[in-house]
Design an enzyme around this catalytic site. Structure first.
Site, PDB file in Angstrom:
ATOM      1  N   ARG A 223      10.726   7.591  36.380  1.00 57.29           N
ATOM      2  CA  ARG A 223       9.893   6.588  37.035  1.00 57.29           C
ATOM      3  C   ARG A 223       8.457   7.105  37.083  1.00 57.29           C
ATOM      4  O   ARG A 223       8.209   8.323  37.077  1.00 57.29           O
ATOM      5  CB  ARG A 223      10.388   6.308  38.463  1.00 57.29           C
TER       6      ARG A 223
ATOM      7  N   HIS B  65       7.957   0.651  29.559  1.00 55.39           N
ATOM      8  CA  HIS B  65       9.226   0.671  30.300  1.00 55.39           C
ATOM      9  C   HIS B  65      10.337  -0.002  29.491  1.00 55.39           C
ATOM     10  O   HIS B  65      11.015  -0.918  29.971  1.00 55.39           O
ATOM     11  CB  HIS B  65       9.057  -0.003  31.654  1.00 55.39           C
TER      12      HIS B  65
END
Length: 316
Positions: A231, A279
């Site tokens: 993340r 992502h």
């Protein structure tokens, strides 16, 4: 009246979920949370909601008094505020095989690109330079993975198949064939010292936020590379830029940022030693996701252990 399964995430994928539910679970009333307006006609309909799949749940879950399960549509749950979720309702992260396969592909691609100097060749192509770089055997390149969950273990299995010298680090001790496993804070420096390529696949928790920082980079061999598919919150961005500019790190592959996307003037966009992707390391595949969700619904109905159950105390 049928129980309602409520979906609140990407509506395009939601339409695929709806078709699959209609085929495989017609006993459920599948609803997609609307972009505007109220999703239910009245309190009686709200009372029929038994199951929720979401990236971000509705703000007022108290309006769904009979909710029995909450599914995250992603492999992680760090986007959720646990304090807003009913404590008695089990929370499940997505464990479908498509997420694992996608992550294995991405990590393998990134490690191989670094190992075979793909970024250097791209720069030499732009400069019209026909110049070879010595090819080293994979066994001479030491790859380490932060985190040893299911995604990390699958990635390590593939990297071992290529011949890389593999190691992993996690909070608790693991034993994985062919992988040097390290555990706990005291073992982290020794683990980092043997990582030519470091892959972050940790869950984001208060304990791991900012773990990719100047201190960690300094513990890596000079010229190491970083791959972050965890993340954006794992990374201290200014520390990364400083490590790249000083040569402590040679390259970084980043699939995640904080925030996402980075602003148009963010230095990551143009940095010559950063590869940035939006992502996309792995994505939930509707067919397999629905299969996993329906299996968990069956397990729930039969009182069996649930797959992907989140320990809220640990954050994953």
């Amino acid at each position: 009246m049928r129980d309602i399964f409520l979906y609140k995430a990407d509506p395009v994928r939601g339409a695929e979920w709806a078709r699959l539910f209609a085929r495989h679970a017609p006993h459920l009333d599948f609803r997609i949370w609307p972009a505007t307006g109220a999703p239910f006609a009245d309190a009686a309909e709200e009372a029929r909601v038994r199951f929720l799949a979401a990236w971000q749940p509705p703000a007022d879950l108290a309006a769904l008094p009979n909710l029995e399960l909450i599914f995250s549509v992603g492999a992680g749950v760090d986007q959720l505020d646990f304090s807003t979720l009913p404590p008695h309702v089990p929370l499940l992260r997505m464990v479908e095989p498509g997420i694992v396969g996608g992550m294995v592909e991405y990590v393998s691609l990134a490690v191989l690109a670094i190992h075979r100097d793909w970024q250097s060749y791209a720069a030499r192509q732009r400069a019209r330079q026909w110049q070879a770089i010595r090819v080293l055997p994979a066994a001479s390149r030491r790859v380490g993975v932060l985190g040893l969950g299911s995604l990390a273990q699958a990635a390590l299995a593939q990297l071992r198949a290529f011949g890389f010298a593999c190691a992993g680090w996690s909070r608790s001790q693991h034993t994985i064939a062919g992988v040097d496993c390290y555990a706990g804070a005291q073992a982290l420096p020794a683990f980092l010292a043997r990582c030519d390529i470091l892959v972050c696949l940790l869950p984001l928790t208060p304990a791991t936020r900012g773990i990719l920082n100047a201190e960690l980079f300094a513990a890596l061999p000079r010229g190491a590379a970083l791959i972050n598919t965890g993340r954006g919150g794992h990374l201290v961005q200014d520390d990364l830029l400083a490590a790249l500019d000083s040569g402590q790190l040679a390259h970084a592959v980043l699939d995640v940022c904080e925030p996402e996307p980075p602003g148009p003037e963010h230095p990551f966009w143009d940095h010559p030693r950063i590869t940035l992707t939006p992502h996309v390391a792995s994505m939930t595949q509707p067919e397999m996701a629905v299969e996993v969700v329906l299996d968990n619904l069956r397990r729930h109905a039969e009182g069996l252990p649930l797959q992907g159950l989140v320990d809220r105390g640990r954050g994953y």
